[in-house]
Write a protein that holds these residues in place. Structure first.
Motif, PDB file in Angstrom:
ATOM      1  N   LEU A  95     -23.149 -37.903 -31.246  1.00 42.79           N
ATOM      2  CA  LEU A  95     -24.298 -38.828 -31.027  1.00 42.79           C
ATOM      3  C   LEU A  95     -23.866 -40.476 -31.038  1.00 42.79           C
ATOM      4  O   LEU A  95     -24.773 -41.172 -31.096  1.00 42.79           O
ATOM      5  CB  LEU A  95     -25.208 -38.830 -32.433  1.00 42.79           C
ATOM      6  CG  LEU A  95     -25.735 -37.603 -32.763  1.00 42.79           C
ATOM      7  CD1 LEU A  95     -26.501 -37.314 -34.026  1.00 42.79           C
ATOM      8  CD2 LEU A  95     -26.709 -36.856 -31.628  1.00 42.79           C
ATOM      9  N   GLN A 111     -31.596 -33.394 -31.806  1.00 43.43           N
ATOM     10  CA  GLN A 111     -31.338 -33.646 -32.918  1.00 43.43           C
ATOM     11  C   GLN A 111     -32.110 -35.017 -33.575  1.00 43.43           C
ATOM     12  O   GLN A 111     -32.487 -34.955 -34.825  1.00 43.43           O
ATOM     13  CB  GLN A 111     -29.853 -34.122 -33.204  1.00 43.43           C
ATOM     14  CG  GLN A 111     -28.901 -32.900 -33.023  1.00 43.43           C
ATOM     15  CD  GLN A 111     -27.528 -33.029 -33.536  1.00 43.43           C
ATOM     16  OE1 GLN A 111     -27.363 -33.612 -34.337  1.00 43.43           O
ATOM     17  NE2 GLN A 111     -26.534 -32.421 -32.790  1.00 43.43           N
ATOM     18  N   GLU A 160     -28.423 -33.980 -27.084  1.00 44.55           N
ATOM     19  CA  GLU A 160     -28.132 -33.810 -28.138  1.00 44.55           C
ATOM     20  C   GLU A 160     -29.030 -34.742 -28.852  1.00 44.55           C
ATOM     21  O   GLU A 160     -29.531 -34.540 -29.980  1.00 44.55           O
ATOM     22  CB  GLU A 160     -26.577 -34.395 -28.585  1.00 44.55           C
ATOM     23  CG  GLU A 160     -25.599 -33.250 -27.983  1.00 44.55           C
ATOM     24  CD  GLU A 160     -25.410 -32.057 -29.044  1.00 44.55           C
ATOM     25  OE1 GLU A 160     -26.012 -32.216 -30.264  1.00 44.55           O
ATOM     26  OE2 GLU A 160     -24.784 -31.123 -28.891  1.00 44.55           O
ATOM     27  N   LEU A 161     -29.279 -35.875 -28.521  1.00 44.02           N
ATOM     28  CA  LEU A 161     -29.977 -37.043 -28.943  1.00 44.02           C
ATOM     29  C   LEU A 161     -31.585 -36.567 -29.190  1.00 44.02           C
ATOM     30  O   LEU A 161     -32.017 -36.850 -30.021  1.00 44.02           O
ATOM     31  CB  LEU A 161     -29.903 -38.290 -28.235  1.00 44.02           C
ATOM     32  CG  LEU A 161     -28.436 -39.045 -28.284  1.00 44.02           C
ATOM     33  CD1 LEU A 161     -28.631 -40.278 -27.283  1.00 44.02           C
ATOM     34  CD2 LEU A 161     -28.365 -39.756 -29.753  1.00 44.02           C
TER      35      LEU A 161
END
Length: 990
Positions: free
Chosen positions: A199, A234, A230-231
C-alpha cells in the motif's frame, strides 16, 4: 567546551532498532524477557527524560497491575543498574520515576536520527551521493523491526512509529539512488519492499520508474495495476494523483522519465528550510494575514527604528487554524524577506510531553552547523552560538504550539534581520514589543468560500441558506466540506438542498460523505480500528452520553474505573484525534468533546460491536448522574460546613476514585458555576431515565448554586423535571422535597399567590411521612412568606416551631438561618439588643462549622442591628466584612444587600454622595438579577436619601417606583413605609 580529543568510544551502547539489547564493550549482555526488557525499552525511548513509575506500570501490566507493581518496577530498575554498574550509575531516580542518562552515540535510535538529519543537510547542498551513503549508513543500524523482543502495548505503539520512520527514510534513500542512476541495481530490492508494503504508493512508483528505466515497461505497468487492485480492495480508494501521473507518463514514454546520466543537484541553500507544506485550501483570514505580514516585515523601517526582532504570537483555542495561518504566511514571506533560513518546530505545548528549549536548541544548532561540529556544554553557551549562527542571516523561525514564554525564550534570535512566529493556545504577552493576534473560530463566510472553491461560487450563491446548513451539519470539518462539495460538483443536477436533505439523517450522514478516494468514515475507521479494545469501548459508550462536553471523571464512571486510568484512555482517544480537548479551566480541570461527525461514527459502532444491554445502559447513566450528585453534594458541604439546609435521598452516589474531586472543588461555588449546564442536564437526563430518587436529590442540591447566583429559571426548570419524575414514580418524599424547594423559590421571588399551595402540599406529605426535618424546612419558608405578607405574629410562631425541629434534626445552618430571621423581627420591633443576642448565636454556629456564605448573611443583619443601636463604627465593620466576603465569593445577590447596608452606614456618617453611589450600584445589580425586592429596597432608600437632600422631585420618582414594586409583590410592611415617606414629601417640609 568539549575538546575534540576528549571523544572516546562509549563502553555501553543500547540497541532498539531491532531486538532490545545492551552491549558492553561491543558484547551483548543477557536480558530477561518480559518486565526487564519492557522497563528498559520505556527508559530508552525517553532517554534523558523522566519516565513516571505509573507509566512504567502501565507498560508492563496494562489495565491489570498487581498491588505490588510499584515495588516490582523498583526491583527491575535495581537489576538493570547492577548490569550497568561499570557505566557509573547510568539510571537515575528522578521524581516521579526514573531517567536513563545517555550521550547521543550510545543509543542506535539517536545515531539513526542524527545521521538522517545530516543526510538531509548535505542533500540540500547538492551532495546527492554523500546523502545516499549517509542514508544507507542509517538504515544499516537496523536489525529487524524496532524493539522486536518486547510485547508491551505501549512499547509496540512507539515501535510502530519508529518502523514507519525507517520506511520513510528507506524511500528517501531510494530517491537519492535513483537520482544517481542506480535503477538496475535497485529493482530486486524494490520488488521485495513492495511485496512487503503493497500500500506504499511511493515505493510502487520507485519500482515502476526503476523498471521503466531498465527497459521493462510492461512490468512497470503491471506494478501499477497490482497496486491499484490492492488499494481498491483493501482501502476502497484509487491510487493518488502522483502514481496515476507516472502511469500515464510510462504509457506515453515521456522523455522526462529517462535518466540524464547525472544526478540532478538540489538548489543550494544558505541554511535549512524546515517549513512544513502550506495548506492547499487555505481560506480567508485576510485581515490576519495582512497584520502578520506588516508586523514581520517592519525591520529596518520607521516602524522599527531600534532594530527589534519582529515577533508575532498567534493565539487561539485548539483547532482554529493557528498553524495553518502561520505556515501560510511563512511561505508567502520566505523567498522575498527570509531567503536564507526557515526553521520550524512543533513544541507540543498542549500535549503531556512538550519539547524542552534545550532539546530544540540542539536540534536547530545541528541544522545550522557543519557536520562534526562540537557544541558547548551549557545551554547558555549554546544559545549564544545559536544567535551567532543567525546573526548574518535573513531567517524566519516558526515555533508552533508553545506552552509559555519560558519554553521558547532561549530560541529567540538577536538580530533584526530575523523574525519569529509563535502559535499558542494561550495569550503569550510576556515578550516585549511582540504583536498578539487572537484567532477566532472560522466564520460562516470562510466556510462558504471553501465550499465555493469546490462546488462553484454560482451554485453556493444561489442557495445561501442550504450552504450554511450544510456547513453546520458537518461541523465545519474541511474534509467533509470537500467530500460534500466534490459530490455536488460531480452531480450538477443536484442542488445544495439535495445534499442537505441527504445529510440530515444522522444515521446515514457518513454514508453520504464518500466520493472517489475521499471518505470521512474510512478515514475515521482506520484510526478506530487500531485502538485497543478498552479504548474502543470507552469511545462507543461516551458517544451515547447526552452531554456535549464532559470532564475526565465521567469516562471513569462510564467504565467504573479510576480517574487516572480513564485519563490515560482519554489521552489515547485525543492522540488519535477521535476526541478533542476543551481548554482547561482555572483549576486545571480538562473537559472533552466529540466532533459532530466523529460522534455519529462512534454511535454507529454500537451496532457493529457488543454493547451493554438496556439495563446496563441505565446503570451507566446512574453512575454518571450519581457522580454529578456526589460532587454537587460535596460542593454544598464545603460551602455550608456540612449537609445542612437540605434533604437528601437514598440514590447511590458514584465517587471519583483517587481524591479527584479535591482539586476542582477547591472553590466549590466556582465549580458549580462552571459545570452548571452539565449539572442541570444531569437532572433532565436522570428524569428521562426513570432515576427519580437521584433526580430530585440532585435538583434540590443545586439550589445552592441557583440561589447564590440568581439562576431562578434553572431552579424552575430542573424542579419541573424532578417533580414529573417523582410523581410518575409515586415517590412521596421526593415529591414533598421538590414542592418545598419550589415553594422556597416562589417565596424568594415574592410570588405570594402561588407559594402557599406548594408549601401546603409539601407539609401535608411530610406530616404523613412523619419527616420532622422536612416539616422544619417548610415551616421556615412559610414563616418567611408570612413576614413578607405582614403577618408578623404568625411568622414568629412558625419560626419558633421551625427552630425547635431544626435543632432536633441537627441542622445547624438551618438553625442559624432561622435565628437571623427572628432577629429581623426583633429589629422591626425596635429591640436591637435582643436581635444581637440571636445573631451572636448564629455567628458562632457559622464559624464553628465553617460556613462562610451563611456567616456573611449573619454579619449583614448584625450590621443592621448595630445601626439600630447607634453603633455606626461596629455596623461599618460588620457590613464592610460582608462586602469583602460576597465579592470574594462572586455572590451578586449578597453584594446587592451588602451595598444596601453600607449605604445606610455612609448615610449616618453624613457621606451622602457615597451612600447614593452605593444605592445606584445596588439598583444595577438587582436589575441584572431581576431581584425586584432588592430593587424596591434600593429605590426606597434612594427616595428617602434624596428627600433629605432637598431633591423632592427625584425622591418622589424613586419612591413611586418602590411603592409599585412592593404593591405588586404584596409586601405590605414595605408598601406602608413607602406611603409614609411619600406623605412626608407632601407635608409642610415637602
Amino acid at each position: 567546551m568539549v575538546n575534540e580529543g576528549d571523544a572516546a568510544e562509549p563502553s555501553v551502547r543500547f540497541r532498539v532498532l531491532g531486538p532490545v539489547e545492551i552491549l558492553i564493550r561491543d558484547k551483548p549482555v543477557p536480558l530477561r524477557a518480559g518486565r526487564q526488557q519492557t522497563v528498559l525499552s520505556m527508559l530508552l525511548l525517553e532517554a534523558n527524560h523522566v519516565v513516571g513509575t505509573d507509566r512504567l506500570i502501565d507498560a508492563v501490566w496494562g489495565d491489570d497491575p498487581p498491588t505490588t507493581a510499584g515495588s516490582q518496577i523498583q526491583i527491575c530498575v535495581s537489576a538493570l543498574r547492577r548490569i550497568l554498574a561499570e557505566a557509573g550509575g547510568i539510571i537515575e531516580t528522578r521524581a516521579p520515576g526514573y531517567l536513563i542518562r545517555l550521550s547521543p552515540d550510545q543509543l542506535d535510535m539517536q545515531v539513526f536520527q542524527d545521521t538522517v538529519t545530516e543526510a538531509g543537510r548535505v542533500s540540500r547542498a547538492g551532495e546527492v551521493a554523500e546523502a545516499a551513503a549517509l542514508l544507507r549508513d542509517a538504515l544499516a543500524l537496523w536489525s529487524g523491526n524496532a524493539l522486536a523482543s518486547v510485547t508491551s502495548r505501549l512499547v509496540r505503539a512507539k515501535a510502530a512509529r519508529l518502523d514507519q520512520t525507517r520506511l520513510s527514510v528507506y524511500e528517501e534513500c531510494l530517491d537519492r539512488e535513483l537520482q544517481l542512476g542506480r535503477h538496475r541495481e535497485l529493482v530486486t530490492e524494490l520488488m521485495t519492499l513492495v511485496s512487503q508494503n503493497p500500500l506504499r504508493e511511493r515505493l510502487c512508483g520507485q519500482l515502476m520508474l526503476s523498471l521503466y528505466r531498465s527497459g521493462r515497461q510492461a512490468e512497470a505497468l503491471e506494478v501499477y495495476r497490482t497496486a491499484r487492485t490492492e488499494l481498491v480492495d483493501q482501502l476502497g480508494i484509487e491510487p493518488g494523483e502522483e502514481l496515476r501521473r507516472l502511469e500515464r507518463a510510462i504509457l506515453a514514454q515521456e522523455a522526462a522519465l529517462d535518466w540524464t546520466g547525472t544526478a540532478e543537484p538540489a538548489a543550494h541553500t544558505a541554511g535549512p528550510r524546515q517549513l512544513t507544506a502550506a495548506t492547499a485550501d487555505f481560506t480567508g483570514r485576510m485581515e490576519q494575514v495582512d497584520a502578520l505580514e506588516r508586523a514581520l516585515t517592519q525591520s529596518g523601517t520607521a516602524a522599527n527604528p531600534c532594530g527589534v526582532v519582529p515577533l508575532v504570537v498567534i493565539a487561539g483555542k485548539t483547532g482554529v487554524g493557528k498553524t495553518a495561518l502561520a505556515i501560510h504566511v511563512a511561505h508567502r514571506l520566505a523567498a522575498t524577506h527570509f531567503p536564507d533560513t526557515q526553521l520550524y518546530a512543533d513544541l507540543r505545548g498542549t500535549r503531556s510531553d512538550p519539547l524542552s528549549s534545550e532539546e530544540l536548541l540542539m536540534s536547530f544548532l545541528r541544522a545550522l552547523s557543519p557536520p562534526g561540529t562540537k557544541f558547548p556544554d551549557t545551554p547558555e553557551e549554546r544559545a549564544q552560538l545559536y544567535r551567532s549562527r543567525l546573526a548574518a542571516r535573513k531567517a524566519l523561525i516558526v515555533l508552533d504550539d508553545v506552552a509559555d514564554e519560558a519554553q521558547v525564550r532561549m530560541l529567540l534570535p538577536g538580530s533584526a534581520g530575523c523574525a519569529v512566529i509563535i502559535t499558542s493556545r494561550v495569550r503569550l504577552t510576556g515578550f516585549p514589543g511582540s504583536r498578539l493576534i487572537n484567532l477566532g473560530q472560522f466564520d460562516h463566510g470562510e466556510a462558504i468560500e471553501l465550499l465555493g472553491r469546490v462546488v462553484g461560487e454560482d451554485r453556493v450563491n444561489a442557495e445561501p441558506a442550504a450552504a450554511r446548513t450544510l456547513s453546520e451539519l458537518v461541523g465545519g470539518l474541511p474534509l467533509a466540506l470537500r467530500v460534500a462539495g466534490a459530490r455536488l460538483a460531480a452531480r450538477p443536477h443536484w442542488t445544495l438542498e439535495t445534499m442537505v436533505r441527504r445529510l440530515a439523517d444522522e444515521h446515514r450522514r457518513l454514508d453520504e460523505l464518500v466520493h472517489g478516494d475521499l471518505a470521512v468514515r474510512a478515514s475515521i475507521s482506520l484510526t478506530y480500528g487500531g485502538l485497543p479494545p478498552q479504548v474502543r469501548l470507552l469511545f462507543r459508550e461516551l458517544s451515547d452520553l447526552p452531554w456535549d462536553t464532559f470532564p475526565s471523571w465521567v469516562a471513569a464512571a462510564v467504565l467504573d474505573i479510576g480517574v487516572r486510568e480513564a485519563e490515560d484512555l482519554l489521552d489515547e482517544l485525543v492522540d488519535a484525534h477521535l476526541l478533542d480537548y476543551v481548554a482547561a479551566d482555572s483549576r486545571g480541570s480538562i473537559s472533552y468533546r466529540f466532533h459532530v461527525l466523529i460522534r455519529i461514527f462512534a454511535r454507529e459502532q454500537t451496532g457493529e460491536e457488543p454493547r451493554r444491554e438496556d439495563e446496563g445502559r441505565r446503570r451507566l447513566l446512574e453512575r454518571v448522574c450519581g457522580g454529578w450528585l456526589f460532587l454537587a453534594e460535596h460542593a454544598h458541604g464545603l460551602l455550608y460546613g456540612g449537609q445542612f439546609t437540605l434533604l437528601h435521598g437514598s440514590a447511590p452516589r458514584w465517587e471519583p476514585r483517587g481524591g479527584f474531586h479535591e482539586t476542582p472543588l477547591a472553590d466549590p461555588l466556582a465549580w458549580l458555576e462552571s459545570e452548571r449546564l452539565n449539572l442541570t442536564a444531569a437532572v433532565r437526563h436522570s428524569a428521562g431515565a426513570g432515576l427519580d430518587e437521584l433526580c430530585w436529590d440532585l435538583a434540590s442540591t443545586l439550589v445552592t448554586l441557583f440561589e447564590a447566583r440568581g439562576y431562578f429559571d434553572d431552579w424552575t426548570d430542573t424542579h419541573k423535571f424532578a417533580l414529573d419524575a417523582v410523581r410518575e414514580a409515586g415517590n412521596r418524599r421526593g415529591t414533598a422535597a421538590i414542592l418545598s424547594s419550589l415553594g422556597s423559590l416562589h417565596v424568594t421571588r415574592r410570588q405570594t399567590a402561588t407559594a402557599p399551595e406548594l408549601l401546603d402540599g409539601a407539609m401535608e406529605i411530610f406530616e404523613e411521612l412523619d419527616d420532622h426535618h422536612g416539616r422544619a424546612l417548610v415551616l421556615r419558608s412559610q414563616a418567611s412568606l408570612d413576614y413578607h405578607m405582614g403577618e408578623t405574629r404568625l411568622s414568629l410562631a412558625r419560626y419558633d416551631a421551625a427552630l425547635r425541629e431544626l435543632r432536633e434534626a441537627g441542622d445547624l445552618i438551618g438553625v442559624a438561618h432561622v435565628l437571623v430571621n427572628i432577629a429581623q423581627h426583633q429589629l422591626d420591633a425596635g429591640a436591637p439588643d435582643e436581635a444581637v443576642k440571636q445573631l451572636d448565636e448564629a455567628l458562632g454556629i457559622c464559624r464553628s462549622v465553617g460556613s462562610r456564605r451563611t456567616e456573611a448573611q449573619v454579619l449583614y443583619r448584625l450590621g443592621l442591628a448595630h445601626l439600630e443601636q447607634d453603633r455606626v463604627d461596629a455596623a461599618g465593620e460588620a457590613l464592610g466584612s460582608v462586602l469583602l466576603l460576597v465579592r470574594r465569593n462572586d455572590d451578586p445577590v449578597g453584594e446587592s444587600y451588602a451595598r444596601l447596608g453600607m449605604s445606610a452606614v455612609h448615610r449616618r456618617l453624613g457621606n451622602l454622595k457615597t451612600a447614593e453611589a452605593m444605592l445606584l450600584r445596588t439598583l444595577e445589580i438587582s436589575e441584572d438579577l431581576a431581584d425586584t425586592v432588592a430593587q424596591g429596597r434600593a429605590l426606597f432608600e434612594l427616595g428617602t436619601l434624596l428627600a433629605e437632600g432637598a431633591d423632592p422631585a427625584r425622591a418622589r420618582v424613586h419612591l413611586e417606583r418602590a411603592r409599585a414594586i412592593f404593591r405588586d409583590q404584596r409586601l405590605r410592611l414595605w408598601e406602608n413605609r413607602t406611603l409614609d415617606a411619600l406623605d412626608a414629601l407632601d407635608g409642610p417640609a415637602g
